[in-house]
Write an enzyme that holds these catalytic residues in place. Structure first.
Site: not given
Length: 332
Positions: A122, A257, A288
């Site tokens: 990420c 993020h 996500n």
């Protein structure tokens, strides 16, 4: 005395264009609830996620990247032939070699651009952005394409109550090019490998037995990751502001993020961001998407007018490794 000539790169670098691609299939929480014992209210309260996008067979890592990159190149006002480097951050391209970046560079029509993949979870977009900045200032490329792309639906265990609702698919891309003034700040990045077991693939590819094992998936220790993200990453974000010489009051946009809205809310509170700062919350409808989450969120903020060209934004990515990267940028 060295005989090597000094490089003749640009004095600084900046993001010139951004593009995104979200798969056509929208998956609401109700679909996730078919395989786990939970509720829509629980998923929303724990993560903020309402829907996510899942790719079909044609929406490959390369195909999504090409779509997002084409938009970013057009937004930057350049041609593909001017791209001198293609950096792709992904953990869901299943071929170990060759790098998917080479296929993307070719199909976009670049003039044999340098192309390579990175695996930084990420935080991958931040890693790629930092590498691109270095390439431009060093002089090895005039324009660099940075792509974050994932098909995490391929790595999701739909029976894992802790992760089944989290992940989505998509691609985000930016073009980084020369700038006469600083527009990408110093990067605060690093790793904490002693915590690598908190987010991991369930089974290594060379240990996977299709007759006895489920297909490898991403698993995580939710509470440990949450605590680390909330307490440690707020410190990293503050360091990125400090080295860029930006105070919270001077910030226009915060693009963390898109892992979990509770983490985002906690970071906003810890950083004491003023109410005027626009906060990306793309996680609600995109889920996500790991390396793709920051450029996708950036693209949406600009497209909706919630952020505008020239705004000062703090971006921070963090995840598997555990790795992290934060910097302050001027939006394209």
């Amino acid at each position: 005395m060295s005989k090597i000539r000094p490089s003749k790169g640009a004095p600084y670098a900046r993001i010139l264009g951004v593009g995104g691609y979200r798969p056509t299939r929208v998956v609401p929480n109700e679909v996730i609830l078919e395989t786990i014992d939970s509720s829509d209210e629980w998923i929303r309260s724990r993560s903020g996620i309402q829907t996510r996008h899942w790719a079909n067979d044609e929406e490959t890592v390369a195909a999504m990247s090409i779509e997002a990159s084409g938009k970013a190149i057009a937004d930057a006002g350049i041609s593909a032939e001017q791209i001198g480097g293609v950096i792709v951050s992904t953990v869901s391209h299943f071929k170990q070699t060759p790098a998917v970046a080479t296929e993307i560079a070719d199909k976009l029509g670049t003039a044999k651009a340098a192309a390579f993949d990175i695996s930084a979870g990420c935080a991958g977009f931040g890693y790629g952005l930092t590498l691109a900045k270095g390439m431009i200032v060093e002089g090895s490329a005039e324009y660099v394409l940075v792509i974050g792309v994932e098909r995490l639906s391929d790595l999701t265990d739909l029976e894992d109550r802790a992760t089944a609702f989290l992940f989505g698919d998509g691609a985000g891309a930016v073009v980084v090019g020369p700038s006469p003034e600083p527009a990408i700040g110093p990067t605060i990045w690093g790793s904490e490998g002693d915590k690598s077991e908190t987010i991991k693939q369930t089974v290594a590819w060379n240990e996977y037995d299709s007759s006895t094992d489920k297909f490898p998936a991403i698993t995580q220790e939710g509470q440990a990751v949450f605590r680390w993200a909330v307490f440690e990453m707020a410190k990293v974000a503050q360091q990125a502001l400090d080295v860029a010489g930006i105070s919270p009051s001077e910030l226009d946009v915060f693009i963390p993020h898109q892992a979990n809205e509770r983490i985002i809310d906690s970071m906003v509170k810890t950083l004491k961001l003023p109410e005027h700062v626009t906060v990306a919350r793309d996680v609600r409808t995109t889920g996500n998407t790991s390396a793709a989450s920051i450029p996708l969120a950036m693209e949406r903020l600009l497209a909706t007018g919630e952020a505008k060209s020239g705004d000062t934004a703090l971006v921070i990515g963090f995840g598997a490794g555990l790795v992290y990267a934060a910097t302050v940028v001027t939006l394209p």
